[in-house]
Design a protein around this motif. Structure first.
Motif, PDB file in Angstrom:
ATOM      1  N   GLU A  11      40.546  42.475  37.296  1.00 43.99           N
ATOM      2  CA  GLU A  11      41.538  42.938  38.211  1.00 43.99           C
ATOM      3  C   GLU A  11      41.431  42.206  39.932  1.00 43.99           C
ATOM      4  OE1 GLU A  11      44.389  45.465  38.348  1.00 43.99           O
ATOM      5  OE2 GLU A  11      43.511  44.474  36.970  1.00 43.99           O
ATOM      6  N   ARG A  14      42.009  38.928  38.811  1.00 44.85           N
ATOM      7  CA  ARG A  14      43.491  38.239  38.535  1.00 44.85           C
ATOM      8  C   ARG A  14      43.984  38.522  40.376  1.00 44.85           C
ATOM      9  NH1 ARG A  14      47.659  40.905  38.671  1.00 44.85           N
ATOM     10  NH2 ARG A  14      46.442  43.883  39.469  1.00 44.85           N
ATOM     11  N   LEU A  15      43.726  39.882  41.037  1.00 49.10           N
ATOM     12  CA  LEU A  15      44.325  39.302  42.385  1.00 49.10           C
ATOM     13  C   LEU A  15      44.051  37.660  43.444  1.00 49.10           C
ATOM     14  CD1 LEU A  15      43.314  43.234  43.545  1.00 49.10           C
ATOM     15  CD2 LEU A  15      46.082  42.549  42.863  1.00 49.10           C
ATOM     16  N   ARG A  16      43.682  37.749  43.364  1.00 45.62           N
ATOM     17  CA  ARG A  16      42.456  36.516  44.225  1.00 45.62           C
ATOM     18  C   ARG A  16      43.763  35.096  43.238  1.00 45.62           C
ATOM     19  NH1 ARG A  16      35.808  37.539  43.982  1.00 45.62           N
ATOM     20  NH2 ARG A  16      35.775  38.722  45.578  1.00 45.62           N
ATOM     21  N   LYS A  18      46.258  35.903  42.131  1.00 46.33           N
ATOM     22  CA  LYS A  18      47.557  35.907  42.554  1.00 46.33           C
ATOM     23  C   LYS A  18      48.175  35.747  43.994  1.00 46.33           C
ATOM     24  CE  LYS A  18      51.832  38.609  41.034  1.00 46.33           C
ATOM     25  NZ  LYS A  18      51.495  40.465  39.975  1.00 46.33           N
ATOM     26  N   VAL A  25      40.322  37.815  48.789  1.00 47.20           N
ATOM     27  CA  VAL A  25      40.732  39.449  48.302  1.00 47.20           C
ATOM     28  C   VAL A  25      38.912  39.752  48.198  1.00 47.20           C
ATOM     29  CG1 VAL A  25      40.922  40.859  46.480  1.00 47.20           C
ATOM     30  CG2 VAL A  25      42.519  39.635  47.809  1.00 47.20           C
ATOM     31  N   TRP A  34      39.428  48.299  48.236  1.00 42.09           N
ATOM     32  CA  TRP A  34      40.133  46.926  47.700  1.00 42.09           C
ATOM     33  C   TRP A  34      39.974  47.111  49.265  1.00 42.09           C
ATOM     34  CZ3 TRP A  34      39.584  45.544  42.143  1.00 42.09           C
ATOM     35  CH2 TRP A  34      39.017  46.181  41.261  1.00 42.09           C
ATOM     36  N   ALA A  54      43.068  49.177  43.261  1.00 47.72           N
ATOM     37  CA  ALA A  54      43.770  47.559  42.949  1.00 47.72           C
ATOM     38  C   ALA A  54      45.301  47.804  42.531  1.00 47.72           C
ATOM     39  CB  ALA A  54      43.234  46.713  41.299  1.00 47.72           C
ATOM     40  N   GLU A  58      47.408  45.898  45.561  1.00 46.21           N
ATOM     41  CA  GLU A  58      48.726  45.173  45.435  1.00 46.21           C
ATOM     42  C   GLU A  58      49.769  45.865  45.400  1.00 46.21           C
ATOM     43  OE1 GLU A  58      49.744  42.854  40.950  1.00 46.21           O
ATOM     44  OE2 GLU A  58      48.715  44.086  40.627  1.00 46.21           O
TER      45      GLU A  58
END
Length: 77
Positions: A11, A14-16, A18, A25, A34, A54, A58
């Motif tokens: 996760e 993925r956030l990094r 995006k 992040v 988070w 997460a 987001e």
């Protein structure tokens, strides 16, 4: 003590991928929060976002709130 699980790591990655151009992040050391910190300190939105999941982070990254104060200026000293 790092409590990041494999799923949490995925996760985070993925956030990094995006939001990484705009925010740094990361997870808190104890794994509870988070966190995302704006890379540009002059942003007009919240410069630091912190949530307990997460998904919640987001959601905030998609629509951060307004900045409350202006950045500290060293020149003001």
């Amino acid at each position: 003590m790092d409590t990041t699980t494999k799923q949490d790591q995925q996760e985070l990655e993925r956030l990094r991928s995006k939001f990484g151009n705009e925010y740094s992040v990361w997870r808190s050391v104890e794994g509870r929060y988070w966190i995302a910190t704006a890379r540009d300190k002059r942003v007009c939105s919240e410069p630091t976002l912190m949530e307990e999941s997460a998904a919640a982070l987001e959601e905030k990254l998609r629509a951060p709130g307004d900045r409350v104060a202006v950045p500290f200026q060293r020149e003001a000293l």
